[in-house]
Design an enzyme around this catalytic site. Structure first.
Site, PDB file in Angstrom:
ATOM      1  N   LYS A 156      -2.723   5.787  -4.410  1.00 25.58           N
ATOM      2  CA  LYS A 156      -3.823   6.707  -4.097  1.00 25.58           C
ATOM      3  C   LYS A 156      -3.643   8.046  -4.802  1.00 25.58           C
ATOM      4  O   LYS A 156      -2.520   8.522  -4.977  1.00 25.58           O
ATOM      5  CB  LYS A 156      -3.892   6.953  -2.582  1.00 25.58           C
ATOM      6  CG  LYS A 156      -3.830   5.692  -1.743  1.00 25.58           C
ATOM      7  CD  LYS A 156      -4.020   5.937  -0.266  1.00 25.58           C
ATOM      8  CE  LYS A 156      -3.651   4.681   0.531  1.00 25.58           C
ATOM      9  NZ  LYS A 156      -2.215   4.573   0.851  1.00 25.58           N
ATOM     10  N   ASP A 164       0.835  -1.203   0.000  1.00 27.59           N
ATOM     11  CA  ASP A 164       0.000   0.000   0.000  1.00 27.59           C
ATOM     12  C   ASP A 164       0.867   1.249   0.000  1.00 27.59           C
ATOM     13  O   ASP A 164       1.532   1.556   0.980  1.00 27.59           O
ATOM     14  CB  ASP A 164      -0.890   0.005   1.254  1.00 27.59           C
ATOM     15  CG  ASP A 164      -1.818   1.213   1.269  1.00 27.59           C
ATOM     16  OD1 ASP A 164      -2.922   1.130   0.712  1.00 27.59           O
ATOM     17  OD2 ASP A 164      -1.420   2.261   1.825  1.00 27.59           O
ATOM     18  N   HIS A 223      -7.624   9.507  -2.035  1.00 25.55           N
ATOM     19  CA  HIS A 223      -6.954   9.462  -0.733  1.00 25.55           C
ATOM     20  C   HIS A 223      -7.799  10.085   0.393  1.00 25.55           C
ATOM     21  O   HIS A 223      -7.879   9.537   1.496  1.00 25.55           O
ATOM     22  CB  HIS A 223      -5.599  10.169  -0.845  1.00 25.55           C
ATOM     23  CG  HIS A 223      -4.581   9.728   0.162  1.00 25.55           C
ATOM     24  ND1 HIS A 223      -3.229   9.685  -0.114  1.00 25.55           N
ATOM     25  CD2 HIS A 223      -4.709   9.310   1.434  1.00 25.55           C
ATOM     26  CE1 HIS A 223      -2.589   9.263   0.960  1.00 25.55           C
ATOM     27  NE2 HIS A 223      -3.463   9.028   1.919  1.00 25.55           N
ATOM     28  N   TYR A 261       3.134   9.860  -0.749  1.00 23.33           N
ATOM     29  CA  TYR A 261       4.219   9.300   0.076  1.00 23.33           C
ATOM     30  C   TYR A 261       5.576   9.492  -0.595  1.00 23.33           C
ATOM     31  O   TYR A 261       6.615   9.351   0.051  1.00 23.33           O
ATOM     32  CB  TYR A 261       4.018   7.794   0.348  1.00 23.33           C
ATOM     33  CG  TYR A 261       2.741   7.400   1.060  1.00 23.33           C
ATOM     34  CD1 TYR A 261       1.902   8.347   1.657  1.00 23.33           C
ATOM     35  CD2 TYR A 261       2.362   6.064   1.145  1.00 23.33           C
ATOM     36  CE1 TYR A 261       0.728   7.974   2.296  1.00 23.33           C
ATOM     37  CE2 TYR A 261       1.190   5.685   1.787  1.00 23.33           C
ATOM     38  CZ  TYR A 261       0.379   6.642   2.348  1.00 23.33           C
ATOM     39  OH  TYR A 261      -0.784   6.251   2.973  1.00 23.33           O
TER      40      TYR A 261
HETATM   41  P1  NDP Z   1       0.803   1.514  11.805  1.00 21.19           P
HETATM   42  O1  NDP Z   1      -0.380   1.451  12.706  1.00 21.19           O
HETATM   43  O2  NDP Z   1       1.023   0.454  10.806  1.00 21.19           O
HETATM   44  O3  NDP Z   1       2.069   1.633  12.744  1.00 21.19           O
HETATM   45  C1  NDP Z   1       3.371   1.830  12.248  1.00 21.19           C
HETATM   46  C2  NDP Z   1       4.270   2.195  13.422  1.00 21.19           C
HETATM   47  O4  NDP Z   1       4.251   1.138  14.384  1.00 21.19           O
HETATM   48  C3  NDP Z   1       5.690   2.420  13.027  1.00 21.19           C
HETATM   49  O5  NDP Z   1       6.202   3.419  13.885  1.00 21.19           O
HETATM   50  C4  NDP Z   1       6.354   1.078  13.310  1.00 21.19           C
HETATM   51  O6  NDP Z   1       7.704   1.280  13.655  1.00 21.19           O
HETATM   52  C5  NDP Z   1       5.565   0.581  14.500  1.00 21.19           C
HETATM   53  N1  NDP Z   1       5.406  -0.868  14.514  1.00 21.19           N
HETATM   54  C6  NDP Z   1       5.133  -1.663  13.444  1.00 21.19           C
HETATM   55  N2  NDP Z   1       5.060  -2.949  13.817  1.00 21.19           N
HETATM   56  C7  NDP Z   1       5.293  -2.975  15.153  1.00 21.19           C
HETATM   57  C8  NDP Z   1       5.364  -4.021  16.100  1.00 21.19           C
HETATM   58  N3  NDP Z   1       5.176  -5.306  15.756  1.00 21.19           N
HETATM   59  N4  NDP Z   1       5.615  -3.690  17.386  1.00 21.19           N
HETATM   60  C9  NDP Z   1       5.800  -2.411  17.753  1.00 21.19           C
HETATM   61  N5  NDP Z   1       5.744  -1.375  16.892  1.00 21.19           N
HETATM   62  C10 NDP Z   1       5.501  -1.658  15.600  1.00 21.19           C
HETATM   63  O7  NDP Z   1       0.772   2.989  11.138  1.00 21.19           O
HETATM   64  P2  NDP Z   1       0.783   3.630   9.696  1.00 21.19           P
HETATM   65  O8  NDP Z   1       0.289   5.006   9.910  1.00 21.19           O
HETATM   66  O9  NDP Z   1       2.065   3.457   9.004  1.00 21.19           O
HETATM   67  O10 NDP Z   1      -0.363   2.847   8.900  1.00 21.19           O
HETATM   68  C11 NDP Z   1      -0.106   1.704   8.112  1.00 21.19           C
HETATM   69  C12 NDP Z   1      -0.285   2.014   6.655  1.00 21.19           C
HETATM   70  O11 NDP Z   1      -1.591   2.520   6.395  1.00 21.19           O
HETATM   71  C13 NDP Z   1       0.604   3.142   6.136  1.00 21.19           C
HETATM   72  O12 NDP Z   1       1.956   2.766   6.008  1.00 21.19           O
HETATM   73  C14 NDP Z   1      -0.086   3.503   4.865  1.00 21.19           C
HETATM   74  O13 NDP Z   1       0.225   2.540   3.867  1.00 21.19           O
HETATM   75  C15 NDP Z   1      -1.544   3.414   5.293  1.00 21.19           C
HETATM   76  N6  NDP Z   1      -2.069   4.733   5.729  1.00 21.19           N
HETATM   77  C16 NDP Z   1      -3.066   5.292   4.969  1.00 21.19           C
HETATM   78  C17 NDP Z   1      -3.606   6.508   5.311  1.00 21.19           C
HETATM   79  C18 NDP Z   1      -4.704   7.071   4.492  1.00 21.19           C
HETATM   80  O14 NDP Z   1      -5.046   8.248   4.673  1.00 21.19           O
HETATM   81  N7  NDP Z   1      -5.278   6.331   3.581  1.00 21.19           N
HETATM   82  C19 NDP Z   1      -3.123   7.286   6.465  1.00 21.19           C
HETATM   83  C20 NDP Z   1      -2.086   6.603   7.215  1.00 21.19           C
HETATM   84  C21 NDP Z   1      -1.621   5.373   6.853  1.00 21.19           C
HETATM   85  P3  NDP Z   1       8.966   0.902  12.707  1.00 21.19           P
HETATM   86  O15 NDP Z   1       8.585   1.197  11.290  1.00 21.19           O
HETATM   87  O16 NDP Z   1      10.026   1.835  13.226  1.00 21.19           O
HETATM   88  O17 NDP Z   1       9.266  -0.533  12.942  1.00 21.19           O
END
Ligand code: NDP
Length: 275
Positions: free
Chosen positions: A75, A45, A108, A50
């Site tokens: 998106k 995704d 988006h 991004y």
């Molecule tokens: P997430 O809820 O997926 O959380 C990501 C964060 O959690 C990062 O800081 C990561 O750290 C940490 N993390 C991941 N796995 C673990 C774990 N097993 N234990 C502890 N911490 C963990 O947040 P996102 O906002 O990134 O959402 C996921 C995806 O959704 C995005 O990447 C994007 O593709 C989509 N999205 C879409 C939006 C929209 O408007 N349509 C808005 C926001 C997101 P690290 O990377 O340092 O390991």
């Protein structure tokens, strides 16, 4: 491990667990996505805004995986809404991704004050008709935005990708989706970490021997959501994929239901009009 799929309203199947790349710099994206693909993720995704579609493209090309085994979502950014602008933005995304078709293309944000999403959706209908988009959807649409779209188009969005996690359970939207055959996709499924120390989550984690993140992802899967956790950390990329060997009980699900607290980690779609 084969990830279960969710069948969308046009018959296309989306892997229920995918990999998100929000906030991953383009130069780091190929490594993260490459790691995810080697772990077994097949759905990626991304989004024009991004700035990492080219990094995704590199990882896809390097993976050696067949195109039909991959599911790629991107998106349409807010500044590119409108009929002609959408067509142009889609071409740009496709070129950056190095693909001739995306599996899922999403508006988006509705950006209601700008009010271009009906025109954007008409362009997306055309792209879907031309076979350049396998499934068309939206993101961050509230019930009122979805209702308006349904009133003006015969193409029902296949997906609405929304902020959804135990701290923000979105009962009204999920019911609307169920009523209209729209799949619910959870962004920030881990609330970017903000729900991982909730007492109900850590208690289930302690009992099952799984991590809090695995418990939260399992909750999403059992409720039927499509999830796209993001991580750039190899151990977490692996851990987030290892969620198919345990089950939450009815009591667990009832306990997680009590964790809903209106926690938004991102903008409110009704008032977010930034472009
Ligand atoms: P997430 O809820 O997926 O959380 C990501 C964060 O959690 C990062 O800081 C990561 O750290 C940490 N993390 C991941 N796995 C673990 C774990 N097993 N234990 C502890 N911490 C963990 O947040 P996102 O906002 O990134 O959402 C996921 C995806 O959704 C995005 O990447 C994007 O593709 C989509 N999205 C879409 C939006 C929209 O408007 N349509 C808005 C926001 C997101 P690290 O990377 O340092 O390991």
């Amino acid at each position: 491990m084969t990830v279960p799929t969710v069948k969308l309203n046009n018959g296309v199947e989306i892997p229920q667990l995918g990999f998100g790349v929000y906030q991953v710099p383009d130069r780091d994206t190929a490594a993260a996505v490459g790691h995810a693909l080697r772990t077994g993720y097949r759905s990626i995704d991304t989004a024009a805004v991004y700035g990492n579609e080219t990094g995704v493209a590199r990882a896809l090309a390097d993976s050696g995986l067949a195109r039909e085994d991959l599911f790629v979502t991107t998106k349409l950014w807010n500044a590119d809404q409108g009929y002609d602008a959408t067509l142009r933005a889609f071409d740009t995304s496709l070129a950056k991704l190095g693909l001739d078709q995306v599996d899922l293309y999403l508006i988006h944000w509705p950006t209601p004050a700008r009010d271009h999403y009906l025109d954007s959706w008409r362009a997306i209908e055309r792209l879907a008709g031309e076979g350049r988009i396998r499934a068309a959807g939206v993101s961050n649409f509230q019930p009122a935005h979805l209702r308006r779209l349904l009133d003006h188009s015969d193409l029902v969005p296949a997906v609405n990708q929304i902020e959804l996690h135990p701290g923000l359970q979105q009962a009204e939207l999920r019911a609307f989706h169920a009523e209209h055959g729209i799949a619910t996709e959870a962004w920030s499924p881990l609330a970017q970490g903000a729900v991982l120390d909730d007492a109900v989550i850590t208690a289930i984690a302690a009992r099952t021997g799984k991590s809090p993140a695995q418990v939260v992802l399992r909750w999403h899967l059992q409720l039927g959501h499509v999830v796209i956790p993001k991580s750039v950390t190899p151990d977490r990329i692996r851990q987030n994929f290892d969620v198919f060997d345990f089950q939450l009980t009815e009591e667990d699900l009832a306990a997680v239901a009590t964790a809903d607290r209106g926690l938004r980690t991102g903008p409110d779609p009704d008032t977010f009009n930034y472009a």
